[in-house]
Design a protein around this motif. Structure first.
Motif, short mmCIF file in Angstrom:
data_model
loop_
_atom_site.label_atom_id
_atom_site.label_comp_id
_atom_site.label_asym_id
_atom_site.label_seq_id
_atom_site.Cartn_x
_atom_site.Cartn_y
_atom_site.Cartn_z
N GLN A 33 1.14 -1.64 -0.04
CA GLN A 33 -0.09 0.08 0.13
C GLN A 33 0.76 1.39 0.14
O GLN A 33 2.08 0.93 0.67
CB GLN A 33 -0.85 -0.08 1.33
CG GLN A 33 -2.18 -1.48 1.13
CD GLN A 33 -2.61 -1.27 2.39
OE1 GLN A 33 -2.10 -0.65 3.27
NE2 GLN A 33 -3.93 -1.88 2.67
N GLY A 34 0.37 1.98 -1.09
CA GLY A 34 1.04 3.63 -0.77
C GLY A 34 0.92 4.05 0.71
O GLY A 34 -0.29 3.65 1.46
N THR A 65 -4.42 17.01 -13.34
CA THR A 65 -5.24 15.88 -12.64
C THR A 65 -6.20 15.35 -13.70
O THR A 65 -7.05 14.24 -12.88
CB THR A 65 -5.92 16.19 -11.31
OG1 THR A 65 -6.94 17.12 -11.35
CG2 THR A 65 -4.95 16.73 -10.37
N GLU A 158 -4.97 13.18 -7.58
CA GLU A 158 -4.37 12.65 -8.66
C GLU A 158 -4.73 10.94 -9.26
O GLU A 158 -5.47 11.25 -8.49
CB GLU A 158 -2.99 11.93 -8.25
CG GLU A 158 -1.92 13.16 -7.68
CD GLU A 158 -1.15 13.57 -8.09
OE1 GLU A 158 -0.38 12.96 -9.37
OE2 GLU A 158 0.10 14.69 -8.29
N ARG A 159 -3.97 10.71 -10.12
CA ARG A 159 -4.89 9.31 -10.52
C ARG A 159 -4.77 8.04 -9.71
O ARG A 159 -6.20 7.36 -8.89
CB ARG A 159 -3.83 8.57 -12.10
CG ARG A 159 -4.34 7.33 -12.72
CD ARG A 159 -6.16 7.59 -13.10
NE ARG A 159 -6.48 6.47 -13.30
CZ ARG A 159 -7.87 6.51 -14.28
NH1 ARG A 159 -8.90 8.29 -14.55
NH2 ARG A 159 -7.97 5.18 -15.07
N ARG A 160 -3.54 8.04 -8.44
CA ARG A 160 -3.56 7.20 -7.70
C ARG A 160 -4.83 7.15 -6.34
O ARG A 160 -5.18 6.30 -5.97
CB ARG A 160 -1.94 7.16 -7.02
CG ARG A 160 -2.09 8.46 -6.33
CD ARG A 160 -0.62 8.45 -5.73
NE ARG A 160 0.09 9.43 -4.99
CZ ARG A 160 -1.61 10.33 -3.79
NH1 ARG A 160 -1.27 10.10 -3.11
NH2 ARG A 160 -0.85 11.45 -3.74
N ARG A 162 -7.66 8.24 -6.96
CA ARG A 162 -8.96 7.61 -8.08
C ARG A 162 -9.11 5.90 -7.43
O ARG A 162 -10.02 5.26 -7.45
CB ARG A 162 -9.39 8.09 -9.24
CG ARG A 162 -9.30 9.84 -9.47
CD ARG A 162 -9.15 9.91 -10.68
NE ARG A 162 -9.22 11.28 -10.86
CZ ARG A 162 -10.89 11.75 -10.81
NH1 ARG A 162 -11.58 10.71 -11.79
NH2 ARG A 162 -11.23 13.41 -11.06
N THR A 163 -7.78 5.48 -7.90
CA THR A 163 -7.56 4.01 -8.34
C THR A 163 -6.78 3.37 -6.96
O THR A 163 -7.08 1.96 -7.03
CB THR A 163 -6.71 3.71 -9.40
OG1 THR A 163 -4.94 4.72 -8.71
CG2 THR A 163 -7.49 4.30 -11.01
N GLN A 164 -6.91 3.95 -5.78
CA GLN A 164 -6.02 3.07 -4.95
C GLN A 164 -6.98 3.06 -2.96
O GLN A 164 -7.22 4.14 -3.30
CB GLN A 164 -4.61 3.33 -4.42
CG GLN A 164 -3.64 3.29 -5.64
CD GLN A 164 -1.99 3.14 -5.92
OE1 GLN A 164 -1.74 3.94 -4.60
NE2 GLN A 164 -1.59 3.13 -7.18
N ASP A 165 -6.90 2.31 -2.50
CA ASP A 165 -7.92 2.42 -1.52
C ASP A 165 -8.64 3.55 -1.12
O ASP A 165 -8.72 4.25 -0.70
CB ASP A 165 -5.85 3.29 -0.23
CG ASP A 165 -5.23 1.81 -0.39
OD1 ASP A 165 -5.01 0.79 -0.42
OD2 ASP A 165 -4.18 2.29 -0.53
N GLN A 166 -9.30 3.32 -1.84
CA GLN A 166 -10.76 4.14 -2.32
C GLN A 166 -11.51 4.53 -0.96
O GLN A 166 -12.03 5.25 -0.67
CB GLN A 166 -11.66 3.73 -3.83
CG GLN A 166 -10.80 4.51 -4.75
CD GLN A 166 -10.64 3.12 -4.99
OE1 GLN A 166 -10.33 1.86 -4.31
NE2 GLN A 166 -10.48 2.20 -6.37
N ASN A 171 -7.52 7.73 2.79
CA ASN A 171 -7.79 8.33 1.54
C ASN A 171 -8.16 10.53 0.96
O ASN A 171 -8.87 10.19 1.45
CB ASN A 171 -8.65 7.96 0.82
CG ASN A 171 -9.10 8.09 -0.98
OD1 ASN A 171 -9.73 9.06 -1.08
ND2 ASN A 171 -8.46 7.34 -1.35
#
Length: 231
Positions: A33-34, A65, A158-160, A162-166, A171
């Motif tokens: 995970q980030g 973005t 950022e795109r991340r 939108r797509t990670q750990d929403q 978040n």
């Protein structure tokens, strides 16, 4: 309308005197995970004067973005940035307007803008936002009459995000939208999204936004946009 904290290290037990110490077991691999935005990105509101001073920077954030989304025109980044700044300047005149930014330090130590979100309270007897009156059912009009309805006009991340750990509470998009509602003691948030903007619709749904209930859906079923609600 246009995103973890490492586990504490294992402590090795000392070996028995005279024997080779036992090596600690290697912990199983976890899903990568980030970093938590709560650690890396600071969220704060800007005054109107500060927004004016950073308007160009906000325009650049908008083009950056939104660059990964499907473009509906061949407008240049400069044109799109200028259109966003004009729209933002108009929204700033709304009573109760608030804009939040997220900032983080880059590799050189300089503080950079990474995200923003803004909106304003919806008043039943005041001016409406972009034809919002054609989308609100009576139940939401009652919420607006008590000053508990807040329109979130834009969330730029950022795109991340939108797509990670929403679904994570940390978040960045969730943090921004939650802060806007809590700052204004709003019971509900509303936003409009173009029906053909599947990328933004998917992101908003992943951050907790929901469509109208079946009995209220008829209010906006033929409009070019969809109304989403955030509780």
């Amino acid at each position: 309308m246009t995103v973890n904290t490492p586990d504490p290290p294992e402590t090795a037990h000392p070996g028995t005197p005279g024997r080779q110490p036992t090596l600690p077991e290697v912990p199983p691999q976890r899903r990568r995970q980030g970093p938590s935005p709560e650690k890396g990105e600071f969220v704060r509101p800007l005054t109107r004067r500060q927004i004016d001073d950073r308007m160009r920077e906000l325009g650049e954030l908008y083009t950056h973005t939104s660059s990964s989304q499907v473009r509906v025109s061949e407008a240049s980044d400069q044109d799109r940035s200028a259109a966003f700044r004009r729209r933002l300047a108009g929204h700033m005149r709304r009573p109760g307007f608030e804009l939040l930014v997220a900032e983080a330090a880059d590799s050189s130590g300089a503080v950079v803008l990474t995200a923003c979100a803004y909106g304003f309270p919806v008043c039943r007897d005041g001016p409406w936002w972009d034809g919002l009156d054609g989308y609100l059912p009576e139940s939401l009009l009652r919420v607006a009459a008590f000053g508990r309805l807040f329109a979130i006009a834009d969330i730029l991340v950022e795109r991340r995000v939108r797509t990670q750990d929403q679904s994570r509470e940390w978040n960045l998009a969730r943090r921004l939208q939650k802060r806007l509602l809590s700052d204004h003691t709003a019971a509900l948030g509303v936003t409009l999204v173009d029906r053909d903007n599947a990328d933004t619709l998917e992101a908003l749904l992943s951050w907790g936004w929901r469509g109208l209930s079946a009995e209220a859906r008829g209010v906006s079923r033929i409009g070019p946009r969809r109304l989403l609600v955030l509780r």
